[in-house]
Design an enzyme around this catalytic site. Structure first.
Site, PDB file in Angstrom:
ATOM      1  N   CYS A   8      -5.159  65.709  97.383  1.00 13.88           N
ATOM      2  CA  CYS A   8      -4.833  66.442  96.158  1.00 13.88           C
ATOM      3  C   CYS A   8      -3.647  67.351  96.470  1.00 13.88           C
ATOM      4  CB  CYS A   8      -6.033  67.209  95.607  1.00 13.88           C
ATOM      5  SG  CYS A   8      -6.571  68.631  96.567  1.00 13.88           S
ATOM      6  N   ARG A  14     -10.014  69.634  94.765  1.00 14.75           N
ATOM      7  CA  ARG A  14     -10.459  68.270  94.479  1.00 14.75           C
ATOM      8  C   ARG A  14     -10.689  67.419  95.720  1.00 14.75           C
ATOM      9  NH1 ARG A  14      -5.654  66.761  90.586  1.00 14.75           N
ATOM     10  NH2 ARG A  14      -4.616  68.015  92.188  1.00 14.75           N
ATOM     11  N   ASP A 125      -6.910  69.274  87.816  1.00 14.11           N
ATOM     12  CA  ASP A 125      -6.959  70.256  88.898  1.00 14.11           C
ATOM     13  C   ASP A 125      -7.685  71.520  88.430  1.00 14.11           C
ATOM     14  OD1 ASP A 125      -6.577  71.917  91.057  1.00 14.11           O
ATOM     15  OD2 ASP A 125      -4.450  71.418  91.294  1.00 14.11           O
TER      16      ASP A 125
END
Length: 156
Positions: A8, A14, A125
């Site tokens: 990520c 994440r 996100d």
């Protein structure tokens, strides 16, 4: 051993969540010695930091360990070392493909590429949105489908 790298932007929300969830799923299927998982970020802003508090809270609630996880930045070597490189969004994919240059990038995919009926292509996100619950559900589904795909492909 089959290796999976989750990527990520900063490696605090994440991708560590995906790494922890994927490891947990693999362990529950008795695949610890056959599949390993790691995570990294495109940027180096959070190197050495533990996962975001929101990620930690969700993983604790789910009873999933994140012990020893510290953010790191993805490297060119990772592109060669991992069998599957699983990005959270299109921006991550673009960065990874740029890093790869002329190397084969067929092993670089988005997590939600493994979820056939998903309305989303990218995992949002939560660093910006705060929606850790929704992200956790997306990541769980993605990791379940990814693991099933690997099991089928590698006959595990």
């Amino acid at each position: 051993m089959i290796s999976v790298l989750f990527v990520c932007l900063g490696n605090i929300c994440r991708s560590p969540m995906a790494e922890a969830i994927f490891r947990d799923l693999a362990a529950k299927k008795g695949l610890e010695g056959k599949i390993k998982a790691d995570s990294a970020g495109i940027g180096g802003w959070h190197i050495g930091n533990p996962p975001h508090e929101g990620t930690q809270e969700i993983l604790r609630r789910e009873g999933i360990s994140f012990d020893g996880m510290l953010a790191r930045q993805v490297s060119e070597q990772d592109l060669d070392d991992f069998d599957y490189i699983i990005a959270m969004d299109a921006e991550n994919i673009g960065s990874l493909r740029s890093m790869a240059g002329f190397k084969n990038t067929s092993h670089i995919k988005r997590l939600l590429d493994y979820v056939e009926d998903s309305d989303l292509a990218d995992v949002p996100d939560p660093y910006y949105t705060g929606n850790f619950e929704e992200v956790c559900q997306l990541i769980k589904t993605g990791c379940e489908q990814l693991l099933a795909s690997i099991q089928k492909e590698k006959q595990l």
